[in-house]
Design a protein around this motif. Sequence first.
Motif, PDB file in Angstrom:
ATOM      1  N   UNK A 124      43.932  35.396  54.181  1.00  0.00           N
ATOM      2  CA  UNK A 124      45.026  36.343  54.379  1.00  0.00           C
ATOM      3  C   UNK A 124      44.705  37.569  53.538  1.00  0.00           C
ATOM      4  N   UNK A 125      44.941  38.737  54.086  1.00  0.00           N
ATOM      5  CA  UNK A 125      44.667  39.973  53.343  1.00  0.00           C
ATOM      6  C   UNK A 125      45.437  39.962  52.020  1.00  0.00           C
ATOM      7  N   UNK A 126      44.769  40.295  50.929  1.00  0.00           N
ATOM      8  CA  UNK A 126      45.408  40.222  49.612  1.00  0.00           C
ATOM      9  C   UNK A 126      46.614  41.138  49.506  1.00  0.00           C
ATOM     10  N   UNK A 127      46.598  42.272  50.223  1.00  0.00           N
ATOM     11  CA  UNK A 127      47.753  43.176  50.168  1.00  0.00           C
ATOM     12  C   UNK A 127      48.992  42.597  50.849  1.00  0.00           C
ATOM     13  N   UNK A 128      48.831  41.503  51.587  1.00  0.00           N
ATOM     14  CA  UNK A 128      49.966  40.825  52.220  1.00  0.00           C
ATOM     15  C   UNK A 128      50.532  39.713  51.334  1.00  0.00           C
ATOM     16  N   UNK A 129      49.986  39.558  50.131  1.00  0.00           N
ATOM     17  CA  UNK A 129      50.364  38.449  49.250  1.00  0.00           C
ATOM     18  C   UNK A 129      50.926  38.957  47.927  1.00  0.00           C
ATOM     19  N   UNK A 130      51.947  38.261  47.442  1.00  0.00           N
ATOM     20  CA  UNK A 130      52.500  38.529  46.119  1.00  0.00           C
ATOM     21  C   UNK A 130      52.585  37.224  45.352  1.00  0.00           C
TER      22      UNK A 130
END
Length: 171
Positions: free
Chosen positions: A24-30
């Motif tokens: 999953x794209x890291x910018x989609x993860x928190x």
Amino acid sequence: GKHGKPLLVISRKTREEVSVKFDIASEDCLWLSQREGEGIQFVDLDAIKGTVYGFLEGNLRAVLLFDGLEYLANICGEKPVIEMLREIADRMRYEDDCLLISFDKSAWEKADSAQITRAAPPIETDLIHSWNQDPESLLDHPIMAPPTEEEMLRLEIYLQENTPESFVVEE
């Protein structure tokens, strides 16, 4: 996410771990944590709601995956966390978004577990495995349907209200 749907993952796992392990794209993860910094969702219910609602604005049929409820409940309390989930679930249901929650039923009182399950009904493990084995099968799911006229109008209004006027150089 790979089929073009807006995706947000809020998890107790670091964004790098989620990104690498699940592609999953890291910018989609928190990362749900008490630390502060980039890529971190601070453990505060109002801040979480703000992040989720900001994500939902302007995104049609968005997908939110929330993992780490036990951690959050340990810090903020079970009842406030369940209230937050119900509020988020109601909004997402109304706007035709998708809420996925991963939680350990045995870590909760039976009544609390039932409330979480009502907010986001369970998906059978076999169905999830079939989606993982054949991701193209998700294309038949209603969340993948093209936007309706009402959704397009809602998005257009949102963009008009939130897009700054273009900078024009005067002669």
